[in-house]
Design a protein around this motif. Structure first.
Motif, short mmCIF file in Angstrom:
data_model
loop_
_atom_site.label_atom_id
_atom_site.label_comp_id
_atom_site.label_asym_id
_atom_site.label_seq_id
_atom_site.Cartn_x
_atom_site.Cartn_y
_atom_site.Cartn_z
N THR A 1 20.71 22.82 -20.64
CA THR A 1 20.13 24.24 -20.90
C THR A 1 18.50 24.09 -21.28
OG1 THR A 1 20.77 24.29 -23.09
CG2 THR A 1 22.55 25.05 -21.70
N LEU B 1 25.94 28.13 -24.37
CA LEU B 1 25.04 27.08 -24.28
C LEU B 1 25.53 25.85 -24.92
CD1 LEU B 1 21.94 29.39 -24.80
CD2 LEU B 1 22.92 28.84 -22.60
N LEU C 1 21.12 32.52 -18.58
CA LEU C 1 20.63 31.71 -19.77
C LEU C 1 20.19 32.51 -20.79
CD1 LEU C 1 18.72 28.74 -18.22
CD2 LEU C 1 21.10 28.63 -19.20
#
Lengths: 156, 148
Positions: free
Chosen positions: B66, B53, B32
């Motif tokens: 996310t 994302l 991430l």
């Protein structure tokens, strides 16, 4: 007869177009490797194949809860789209996820979402994440979505 | 040589005040693009912007998943950081309120442990972008914090 068959294939084509839009048009769904297996009649079925980049605990190999969150959010939004009569923008208002047990290592996680109520302003969803039996879920979620949000409302 | 267990890596990171070490131990957090820093005595977790994302390319806006993952991770890092003995928190439930679209920029998150009991911890989280006063999402979560 021919007409109805024609409109059925138009429906199927529209549905395929919508599914393709969802899998190719949402970069994060594609990045996670999500597959859309079904979409229609206010329901969506997503698959998240196991991948090492999704791991939350490297000792066990169990995937991170965040990946399940992304899967359930994606499937729930798709169920709302599958419930709309006109294609309008939507936005998640809230999503609650209950984690019931860890996902098993090396296995795909499925998510089946259902938009069980849709009004002019708000849509309500339920979803379960599981391996092969929805009655034995990994996680369960409920969500609400705003329907017909204005485009271009990014404020920051 | 055997790789160090996650719990040992976390304990090392904590001993050395190596905030980033907490994150680098978790593959999904790295994926991430999370970073962590102590800012004015607060542990702030940042999700660096990256094209993968995005959930809605038309706006563009971050994928809700996310933001949920950032908030959940921020809460876990806060629990690991504040706890006297390290146990891996297990998420029981997470509720995210999406307040506005997440723009295609870095997103920051901070958590407050509202209660830490013997078995369960309650945490509130907040995520913001340019202006902390207008959060993009808030959340609360309950974690199981028992030694297994």
């Amino acid at each position: 007869m021919l007409r109805s068959r024609q409109s059925m294939s138009d429906d199927a084509a529209d549905r395929l177009k919508m599914i393709r839009g969802f899998s190719d048009g949402v970069p994060h769904n594609r990045a996670l490797g999500m597959k859309i297996l079904e979409m229609g009649n206010a329901q969506a079925l997503f698959e998240l194949p196991y991948d090492e980049k999704l791991v939350g605990n490297p000792d066990t190999g169990v995937i991170h809860g965040g990946a399940i969150t992304a899967l359930l959010d994606g499937a729930s939004g798709a169920a709302v789209f599958a419930a709309l009569t006109d294609l309008v923008p939507i936005a998640t208002l809230d999503l609650r996820i209950d984690y019931l047990r860890p996902a098993e290592v090396g296995r795909s996680v499925m998510a089946r979402a259902n938009c069980y109520r849709i009004g002019r302003n708000v849509a309500f969803t339920r979803a379960v994440a599981y391996h092969d039996d929805p009655a034995n879920p990994i996680a369960h979620s409920v969500g609400t979505f705003m329907v017909s949000t204005k485009l271009g409302t990014v404020t920051s | 040589m055997t790789a160090k267990k996650l719990i040992e890596r976390l304990a090392d990171a904590k001993r050395d005040s190596d905030y980033q070490g907490l994150i680098d131990a978790v593959p999904y957090a790295k994926y991430l693009g999370l970073t962590a820093a102590m800012i004015d005595g607060e542990l702030v977790t940042t999700m660096r912007y990256s094209d993968h994302l995005i959930g809605n390319p038309a706006l563009p806006a971050l994928h809700g998943g996310t933001l949920g993952a950032l908030l959940e991770s921020a809460a876990i890092f806060e629990l690991l950081w504040r706890a006297e003995t390290i146990v891996l928190p297990k998420t029981i439930t997470l509720t995210v309120d999406y307040l506005r679209s997440g723009a295609a920029v870095d997103t920051h998150a901070h958590s407050v442990v509202t209660r830490h009991g013997r078995r369960v911890a309650n945490v509130r989280m907040e995520a913001w972008q340019a202006d902390r006063k207008t959060p993009v999402a808030t959340a609360h979560a309950i974690f199981l914090v028992m030694r297994s």
